[in-house]
Design a protein around this motif. Structure first.
Motif, short mmCIF file in Angstrom:
data_model
loop_
_atom_site.label_atom_id
_atom_site.label_comp_id
_atom_site.label_asym_id
_atom_site.label_seq_id
_atom_site.Cartn_x
_atom_site.Cartn_y
_atom_site.Cartn_z
N VAL A 112 -1.23 19.40 -1.34
CA VAL A 112 -2.50 18.94 -0.76
C VAL A 112 -2.82 17.54 -1.28
O VAL A 112 -3.17 16.63 -0.51
CB VAL A 112 -3.64 19.93 -1.09
CG1 VAL A 112 -5.00 19.36 -0.65
CG2 VAL A 112 -3.38 21.28 -0.46
N THR A 113 -2.68 17.36 -2.59
CA THR A 113 -2.94 16.04 -3.18
C THR A 113 -2.07 14.97 -2.53
O THR A 113 -2.55 13.89 -2.16
CB THR A 113 -2.65 16.08 -4.70
OG1 THR A 113 -3.48 17.07 -5.29
CG2 THR A 113 -2.91 14.73 -5.35
N LEU A 114 -0.79 15.26 -2.37
CA LEU A 114 0.11 14.26 -1.79
C LEU A 114 -0.20 13.99 -0.33
O LEU A 114 -0.17 12.84 0.12
CB LEU A 114 1.57 14.72 -1.95
CG LEU A 114 2.30 14.12 -3.17
CD1 LEU A 114 1.62 14.46 -4.47
CD2 LEU A 114 3.76 14.53 -3.20
N LEU A 115 -0.51 15.05 0.42
CA LEU A 115 -0.85 14.82 1.84
C LEU A 115 -2.10 13.97 1.97
O LEU A 115 -2.19 13.09 2.84
CB LEU A 115 -1.02 16.17 2.56
CG LEU A 115 0.30 16.91 2.81
CD1 LEU A 115 0.03 18.35 3.24
CD2 LEU A 115 1.13 16.19 3.88
N GLU A 116 -3.06 14.19 1.08
CA GLU A 116 -4.27 13.36 1.10
C GLU A 116 -3.93 11.91 0.74
O GLU A 116 -4.46 10.98 1.35
CB GLU A 116 -5.31 13.93 0.13
CG GLU A 116 -5.95 15.21 0.64
CD GLU A 116 -6.86 15.90 -0.38
OE1 GLU A 116 -7.45 16.92 -0.01
OE2 GLU A 116 -6.96 15.42 -1.54
N LEU A 117 -3.05 11.76 -0.24
CA LEU A 117 -2.63 10.39 -0.62
C LEU A 117 -1.93 9.69 0.54
O LEU A 117 -2.22 8.54 0.87
CB LEU A 117 -1.66 10.47 -1.80
CG LEU A 117 -2.21 10.41 -3.20
CD1 LEU A 117 -1.10 10.68 -4.21
CD2 LEU A 117 -2.84 9.04 -3.46
N PHE A 118 -0.98 10.40 1.16
CA PHE A 118 -0.20 9.78 2.24
C PHE A 118 -1.06 9.48 3.46
O PHE A 118 -0.71 8.60 4.27
CB PHE A 118 0.98 10.68 2.63
CG PHE A 118 2.04 10.79 1.55
CD1 PHE A 118 2.39 9.68 0.78
CD2 PHE A 118 2.67 12.00 1.29
CE1 PHE A 118 3.36 9.79 -0.22
CE2 PHE A 118 3.64 12.11 0.29
CZ PHE A 118 3.98 10.99 -0.47
N ALA A 119 -2.18 10.19 3.60
CA ALA A 119 -3.08 9.92 4.73
C ALA A 119 -3.77 8.56 4.61
O ALA A 119 -4.33 8.05 5.57
CB ALA A 119 -4.13 11.04 4.82
N LYS A 120 -3.70 7.96 3.43
CA LYS A 120 -4.36 6.65 3.23
C LYS A 120 -3.58 5.51 3.86
O LYS A 120 -4.11 4.42 4.03
CB LYS A 120 -4.47 6.35 1.72
CG LYS A 120 -5.41 7.24 0.95
CD LYS A 120 -5.39 6.77 -0.50
CE LYS A 120 -6.17 7.69 -1.41
NZ LYS A 120 -5.99 7.29 -2.82
N ALA A 149 0.84 -1.20 0.00
CA ALA A 149 0.00 0.00 0.00
C ALA A 149 0.88 1.26 0.00
O ALA A 149 0.60 2.23 -0.71
CB ALA A 149 -0.91 -0.01 1.22
N LYS A 150 1.95 1.22 0.80
CA LYS A 150 2.84 2.39 0.87
C LYS A 150 3.54 2.63 -0.48
O LYS A 150 3.64 3.77 -0.95
CB LYS A 150 3.87 2.21 1.98
CG LYS A 150 3.27 2.42 3.36
CD LYS A 150 4.25 2.13 4.47
CE LYS A 150 3.55 2.36 5.81
NZ LYS A 150 4.13 1.63 6.91
N LEU A 151 4.00 1.54 -1.08
CA LEU A 151 4.64 1.70 -2.40
C LEU A 151 3.66 2.23 -3.42
O LEU A 151 3.99 3.07 -4.26
CB LEU A 151 5.17 0.34 -2.88
CG LEU A 151 6.57 -0.07 -2.42
CD1 LEU A 151 6.92 -1.43 -3.00
CD2 LEU A 151 7.61 0.96 -2.84
N ARG A 159 3.93 5.67 -5.69
CA ARG A 159 3.84 5.72 -7.16
C ARG A 159 2.72 6.67 -7.60
O ARG A 159 2.88 7.42 -8.57
CB ARG A 159 3.63 4.32 -7.72
CG ARG A 159 4.87 3.45 -7.52
CD ARG A 159 4.87 2.20 -8.41
NE ARG A 159 6.19 1.58 -8.35
CZ ARG A 159 6.50 0.50 -7.62
NH1 ARG A 159 5.57 -0.09 -6.89
NH2 ARG A 159 7.72 0.01 -7.60
N GLU A 160 1.59 6.65 -6.89
CA GLU A 160 0.49 7.58 -7.20
C GLU A 160 0.97 9.02 -7.01
O GLU A 160 0.63 9.91 -7.79
CB GLU A 160 -0.68 7.32 -6.26
CG GLU A 160 -1.63 6.22 -6.72
CD GLU A 160 -2.86 6.18 -5.81
OE1 GLU A 160 -3.72 7.07 -5.92
OE2 GLU A 160 -2.93 5.24 -4.98
#
Lengths: 280, 78
Positions: free
Chosen positions: B69-77, B46-48, B52-53
Motif C-alpha cells: 500500500v505504501t509503495l502504491l501510494e508513493l508510485f501514484a505521485k 521525481a521518478k528516481l 529511492r523512497e
C-alpha cells in the motif's frame, strides 16, 4: 539477423524449440555436456550421452537448418566420484576426433571442493594436450564469487592459452578478473537465477564486446532459449546498430568457437546501402 | 496457507532477481549520467526519488500499513 546459441542443452529441449529458434534466425547451437539432474554411476552412461550429443543431436537440429556442435565433460556436480571421472576422461580423445566436437566443457566448479578442483585441472590438462577449446562453468548464486576465484587460481597454476578458454556464467562481481586474465567470458540469461538480458547489455556497454559471449538459458530446469533474442532486442533498443548486434550474437561465437576448425561458420558483415553506393 | 519459512523459500530467488534489476537500473542511470555529463529532467528526477523512497520504505521492520500500500501510494505521485 543470424544468431548463434553458444551454450544450448538441446537434448533437454523440444523439436519445437529448434523450429522456433530457426524461425527467429538461429543458425547454430553448441551443446556442452551437462548434469542429468542426478549423479550418473557408470562411465558407459557418459559414453552414450556423448554419442547422443555428437551423433544423434546434429541430425535433429539439421531438420530445422540449424548446425549442432558439442563439448564433452564430466559435470562439476559429479566430480566427487574421481574414479568415474578418470574413467570417462580416458574416452575423450575418441570424441575429439568426431566432426562436431569442439572441446572440453562444461567442466568447472560447483561447490569448489578439492575433488572438483582436481577434476577441473584434469579436464583442462587433457584439453590442452589435445589442442581443444575449454568451456568452464562457474558456480551459481552464493558460491559464484569464491568459485570463480578458485577457477582463476587453478588456471593460473597451469600452462594454458587464455584465448582458448571461455569462463561462463559471469556476472557483475566476477567479469573483470576473468577479462583481465585474458579469458573469454559468457553471460547466461536465465529468467531468475543468473544474469538478465538487461544486465548483460549493461556489461557489454561497460566492458565492450571483445571476448564476450551471450547464451540463453536452455536446459531441463526453468529456462528459456529466447532470453537470447530478448537480449538482442534490448541491445538494439538502446541504439546499437545491427552490425554491432551481429558482432556480439553471431561473430563473437564464430571467433571463439572457430578456433577449432570444425566450427566453420564465418563472421558476417552487413553491407549497407551507403557502402554499396560508394562502390558504384 | 504458507508457513513463514515457506514464504521466504518460495520467493527468495524471485525477489533477489527483482532487486538486482532495480540495482542495475540505478547503475545504468549513473553510467548514463557519467557518459553524457547531464542528469535526468524534472520528471525523471521525481521518478528516481520515488524509487529511492520506496526502497527506504521496504527497510522499515514493522510498518504501520502494508508495504504494498505504501509503495502504491508513493508510485501514484509520479
Amino acid at each position: 539477423m543470424q544468431i548463434i546459441q553458444p551454450h544450448y542443452h538441446a537434448i533437454a529441449r523440444t523439436a519445437q524449440d529448434y523450429e522456433r529458434m530457426a524461425m527467429s534466425g538461429v543458425v547454430a547451437v553448441a551443446e556442452p555436456a551437462f548434469w542429468a539432474g542426478f549423479d550418473r554411476l557408470y562411465p558407459e552412461t557418459f559414453i552414450d550421452y556423448f554419442r547422443q550429443i555428437s551423433e544423434f543431436e546434429p541430425t535433429r537440429a539439421a531438420q530445422y537448418g540449424i548446425r549442432h556442435f558439442c563439448w564433452v565433460a564430466v559435470n562439476p556436480k559429479e566430480a566427487e566420484n574421481p574414479v568415474l571421472t578418470r574413467e570417462v576422461l580416458k574416452h575423450f580423445p575418441e570424441f575429439f576426433a568426431k566432426p562436431t566436437v569442439l572441446g572440453v566443457g562444461e567442466t568447472g566448479l560447483h561447490k569448489s571442493t578439492k575433488n572438483e578442483c582436481e577434476s577441473l585441472e584434469a579436464h583442462v590438462d587433457i584439453a590442452m594436450k589435445h589442442g581443444q577449446l575449454v568451456l568452464i562453468h562457474t558456480p551459481h548464486l552464493a558460491d559464484k564469487a569464491h568459485g570463480t576465484r578458485r577457477v582463476l587460481e587453478v588456471l593460473a597454476g597451469m600452462k594454458v592459452d587464455p584465448e582458448r578458454i571461455w569462463i561462463d556464467h559471469v556476472e557483475e562481481q566476477t567479469i573483470k578478473p576473468c577479462l583481465d586474465a585474458g579469458y573469454w567470458v559468457g553471460f547466461t540469461l536465465y529468467p531468475i537465477t543468473k544474469c538478465s538480458p538487461k544486465r548483460a547489455v549493461d556489461m557489454l556497454e561497460k566492458y565492450g564486446t571483445d571476448r564476450m559471449l551471450v547464451n540463453s538459458s536452455a536446459d531441463w530446469g526453468p529456462s528459456d532459449p529466447f532470453t537470447l533474442q530478448e537480449c538482442i532486442l534490448e541491445f538494439r533498443r538502446r541504439g546499437h546498430s545491427l552490425q554491432e548486434a551481429i558482432e556480439v550474437f553471431h561473430n563473437n561465437p564464430c571467433r571463439f568457437l572457430g578456433q577449432n576448425p570444425k566450427f566453420d561458420i564465418a563472421p558476417i558483415r552487413i553491407e549497407t546501402d551507403v557502402v554499396k553506393a560508394a562502390r558504384g | 496457507m504458507l508457513s513463514p519459512d515457506q514464504v521466504v523459500e518460495a520467493s527468495f530467488l524471485e525477489a533477489r532477481h527483482q532487486l538486482l534489476e532495480v540495482a542495475a537500473l540505478l547503475d545504468r542511470h549513473d553510467a548514463a549520467v557519467n557518459r553524457t555529463g547531464r542528469d535526468v529532467g524534472a520528471g525523471g528526477a521525481a521518478k528516481l526519488g520515488v524509487l529511492r523512497e520506496a526502497l527506504e520504505a521496504l527497510c522499515v521492520p514493522r510498518p504501520s500499513q502494508e508495504r504494498t500500500v505504501t509503495l502504491l501510494e508513493l508510485f501514484a505521485k509520479v
